[in-house]
Design an enzyme around this catalytic site. Structure first.
Site, PDB file in Angstrom:
ATOM      1  N   GLU A  94       0.834  -1.195   0.000  1.00  0.00           N
ATOM      2  CA  GLU A  94       0.000   0.000   0.000  1.00  0.00           C
ATOM      3  C   GLU A  94       0.872   1.250   0.000  1.00  0.00           C
ATOM      4  O   GLU A  94       1.935   1.286   0.619  1.00  0.00           O
ATOM      5  CB  GLU A  94      -0.914   0.004   1.236  1.00  0.00           C
ATOM      6  N   CYS A 118       6.048  -4.657  15.795  1.00  0.00           N
ATOM      7  CA  CYS A 118       5.679  -3.702  16.846  1.00  0.00           C
ATOM      8  C   CYS A 118       4.232  -3.991  17.251  1.00  0.00           C
ATOM      9  O   CYS A 118       3.381  -4.260  16.408  1.00  0.00           O
ATOM     10  CB  CYS A 118       5.839  -2.264  16.356  1.00  0.00           C
ATOM     11  N   GLY A 163       6.778  -1.728   6.299  1.00  0.00           N
ATOM     12  CA  GLY A 163       8.154  -2.215   6.325  1.00  0.00           C
ATOM     13  C   GLY A 163       9.114  -1.323   7.071  1.00  0.00           C
ATOM     14  O   GLY A 163       8.783  -0.192   7.452  1.00  0.00           O
ATOM     15  N   GLU A 164      10.315  -1.855   7.306  1.00  0.00           N
ATOM     16  CA  GLU A 164      11.386  -1.116   7.968  1.00  0.00           C
ATOM     17  C   GLU A 164      12.413  -0.743   6.896  1.00  0.00           C
ATOM     18  O   GLU A 164      13.154  -1.610   6.413  1.00  0.00           O
ATOM     19  CB  GLU A 164      12.014  -1.988   9.069  1.00  0.00           C
ATOM     20  N   SER A 195      12.018   6.905   7.977  1.00  0.00           N
ATOM     21  CA  SER A 195      11.689   6.578   9.355  1.00  0.00           C
ATOM     22  C   SER A 195      12.189   5.182   9.711  1.00  0.00           C
ATOM     23  O   SER A 195      12.045   4.242   8.936  1.00  0.00           O
ATOM     24  CB  SER A 195      10.169   6.640   9.552  1.00  0.00           C
ATOM     25  N   SER A 217      11.091   6.111  15.338  1.00  0.00           N
ATOM     26  CA  SER A 217       9.874   5.729  16.054  1.00  0.00           C
ATOM     27  C   SER A 217      10.254   5.348  17.473  1.00  0.00           C
ATOM     28  O   SER A 217      10.797   4.279  17.708  1.00  0.00           O
ATOM     29  CB  SER A 217       9.226   4.531  15.346  1.00  0.00           C
ATOM     30  N   LEU A 218       9.970   6.227  18.417  1.00  0.00           N
ATOM     31  CA  LEU A 218      10.464   6.021  19.783  1.00  0.00           C
ATOM     32  C   LEU A 218       9.413   5.333  20.667  1.00  0.00           C
ATOM     33  O   LEU A 218       9.653   4.256  21.188  1.00  0.00           O
ATOM     34  CB  LEU A 218      10.887   7.360  20.379  1.00  0.00           C
ATOM     35  N   ASN A 294      -3.842   4.743  16.110  1.00  0.00           N
ATOM     36  CA  ASN A 294      -4.970   4.406  15.256  1.00  0.00           C
ATOM     37  C   ASN A 294      -5.321   2.949  15.480  1.00  0.00           C
ATOM     38  O   ASN A 294      -4.444   2.094  15.498  1.00  0.00           O
ATOM     39  CB  ASN A 294      -4.608   4.625  13.780  1.00  0.00           C
TER      40      ASN A 294
HETATM   41  N1  SAH Z   1       9.311   0.748  10.301  1.00  0.00           N
HETATM   42  C1  SAH Z   1       9.537   2.180  10.230  1.00  0.00           C
HETATM   43  C2  SAH Z   1       8.670   2.845   9.186  1.00  0.00           C
HETATM   44  C3  SAH Z   1       7.186   2.840   9.505  1.00  0.00           C
HETATM   45  S1  SAH Z   1       6.708   4.471   9.915  1.00  0.00           S
HETATM   46  C4  SAH Z   1       9.329   2.792  11.597  1.00  0.00           C
HETATM   47  O1  SAH Z   1       8.884   2.090  12.482  1.00  0.00           O
HETATM   48  O2  SAH Z   1       9.656   3.950  11.784  1.00  0.00           O
HETATM   49  C5  SAH Z   1       5.100   4.225  10.548  1.00  0.00           C
HETATM   50  C6  SAH Z   1       4.920   4.909  11.877  1.00  0.00           C
HETATM   51  O3  SAH Z   1       3.587   4.680  12.358  1.00  0.00           O
HETATM   52  C7  SAH Z   1       5.872   4.373  12.917  1.00  0.00           C
HETATM   53  O4  SAH Z   1       6.273   5.407  13.757  1.00  0.00           O
HETATM   54  C8  SAH Z   1       4.972   3.407  13.655  1.00  0.00           C
HETATM   55  O5  SAH Z   1       5.449   3.093  14.915  1.00  0.00           O
HETATM   56  C9  SAH Z   1       3.681   4.163  13.679  1.00  0.00           C
HETATM   57  N2  SAH Z   1       2.520   3.328  13.940  1.00  0.00           N
HETATM   58  C10 SAH Z   1       2.421   1.987  13.766  1.00  0.00           C
HETATM   59  N3  SAH Z   1       1.212   1.557  14.111  1.00  0.00           N
HETATM   60  C11 SAH Z   1       0.511   2.628  14.511  1.00  0.00           C
HETATM   61  C12 SAH Z   1      -0.812   2.820  14.966  1.00  0.00           C
HETATM   62  N4  SAH Z   1      -1.664   1.786  15.066  1.00  0.00           N
HETATM   63  N5  SAH Z   1      -1.198   4.086  15.273  1.00  0.00           N
HETATM   64  C13 SAH Z   1      -0.356   5.119  15.133  1.00  0.00           C
HETATM   65  N6  SAH Z   1       0.920   5.002  14.710  1.00  0.00           N
HETATM   66  C14 SAH Z   1       1.343   3.768  14.398  1.00  0.00           C
END
Ligand code: SAH
Length: 355
Positions: A94, A118, A163-164, A195, A217-218, A294
């Site tokens: 997507e 995650c 993805g990462e 990210s 992403s902390l 979300n």
């Molecule tokens: N893997 C990379 C790129 C993805 S960025 C990373 O983790 O940074 C997508 C962002 O949305 C990340 O910060 C992730 O932690 C966050 N995210 C994932 N699930 C989410 C959710 N359900 N609600 C809000 N943010 C979310």
């Protein structure tokens, strides 16, 4: 089978020049091909009319130029568009296009699924299938551009889809090479953000290889909580992550780290969490992007109530942190952060011409 041909879009500008030179073609032809493929969006080499006829024929015979076909496009009430795109092997990913007042941001995927798991993320819940190729990353730009309205253009690109990115760094760097090339997409590096969930050893190679912004992403301020939310933290804990970030010359007040902090009600949204965040980031040029979680099927996390969000933001702001609350965009079409999972959906399929 045309599928067996290599894809021209897997070659970043330097490799394209090399390949042409190896075939006895003047390297400047690469610029013309980049302009057709990306600036103009023409995929059929036979239509590249400023190339010699025999070169056009050779390109058409020896290369594929499409990597993705559009399966479904959904439009949110807020203008956000999400597309399900299909690769030659049937894998679905997507991409999301997010128009705002003065910009149009494209959110790109880098993997089919994600291995990081995650706990609050829909992509993580689907598991990992494979890395995307360079062609599949840049073709997301080509396909999403086809959904633009008149006068709209993509102004920003974020690698924040499925993805990462740092687990697929070579392909990501080649794709960025195409995004920034003046004859291709001609985006400035400061309009591109990559990210990561914190793959520490790949952060420096990213910033040495590309003039882009870094987002991290902390989501948590203690190792105990971050271990549970972002399992990658068990390999690269907070001290290692923040230590590495502090050592980067590419980070400056002009180019801060963007920290994403997904707010989970009752989990990481207490004033004490905000206080610890201020301490963790002290002295590191930073901006914090707070994202109320979300929902997605299979996750029981809930966004905090508005007063808890306000309290959290208030502590950060009083501590001198630049902080933004990310409005959720496209949630009605499952296009918001953490909702990308390329569920098989009904809907119209466009025919799949091979180029
Ligand atoms: N893997 C990379 C790129 C993805 S960025 C990373 O983790 O940074 C997508 C962002 O949305 C990340 O910060 C992730 O932690 C966050 N995210 C994932 N699930 C989410 C959710 N359900 N609600 C809000 N943010 C979310």
């Amino acid at each position: 089978m045309p599928q067996a041909l290599p894809n021209l879009k897997d070659l970043d500008p330097p490799r394209l020049r090399e390949r042409l030179a190896a075939g006895g073609v003047a390297p400047y032809r690469a610029d013309q091909i980049l302009a057709w493929l990306y600036a103009r969006g023409v995929d059929d080499p036979r239509e590249m009319t400023d190339l010699a006829l025999d070169l056009r024929e050779r390109l058409a015979a020896e290369w594929r130029t499409r990597a993705l076909e559009t399966a479904v496009v959904r439009r949110s009430a807020d203008g956000t568009r999400k597309a399900v795109l299909r690769a030659a092997d049937g894998a679905q990913i997507e991409s999301v296009l997010i128009p705002d007042d003065d910009r149009v941001t494209l959110c790109l995927s880098t993997q089919v699924g994600c291995p990081l798991a995650c706990s609050f993320c829909a992509t993580g819940a689907m598991g990992f299938t494979r890395n995307l190729t360079t062609a599949e990353i840049v073709d997301q730009v080509c396909r999403m551009r086809e959904t633009l309205g008149p006068g709209e253009r993509i102004t920003n690109v974020v690698f924040m889809g499925m993805g990462e990115p740092l687990l697929n760094l070579p392909a990501v760097l080649r794709a960025i090479g195409v995004l920034v090339h003046p004859r291709a997409f001609a985006l400035a590096g400061r309009r591109i953000t990559v990210s990561t969930a914190g793959l520490v050893p790949k952060i420096r190679p990213l910033l040495e290889g590309a003039p882009v912004n870094l987002a991290v992403s902390l989501h948590a301020t203690t190792d105990a909580l971050r271990d549970a939310l972002v399992p990658l933290n068990r390999r690269f804990p907070l001290a290692a992550l923040l230590g590495e970030l502090r050592s980067l010359e590419a980070i400056s007040p002009r180019r801060p780290v963007f920290f994403e902090y997904t707010l989970l009600g009752g989990v990481n949204d207490a004033p004490a969490d905000a206080e610890r965040l201020l301490v963790l980031l002290r002295g590191l040029p930073s901006k914090v992007n707070v994202i109320p979680v979300n929902p997605h099927p299979g996750s029981s996390f809930r966004a905090p109530a508005m007063d808890a969000i306000d309290r959290f933001l208030g502590v950060l702001a009083r501590g001198g942190m630049t902080v933004t609350l990310r409005r959720s965009r496209g949630a009605d079409i499952d296009a918001a952060c953490g909702q990308l999972a390329a569920r098989a959906e009904g809907g119209s399929r466009t025919p799949s011409p091979n180029r």
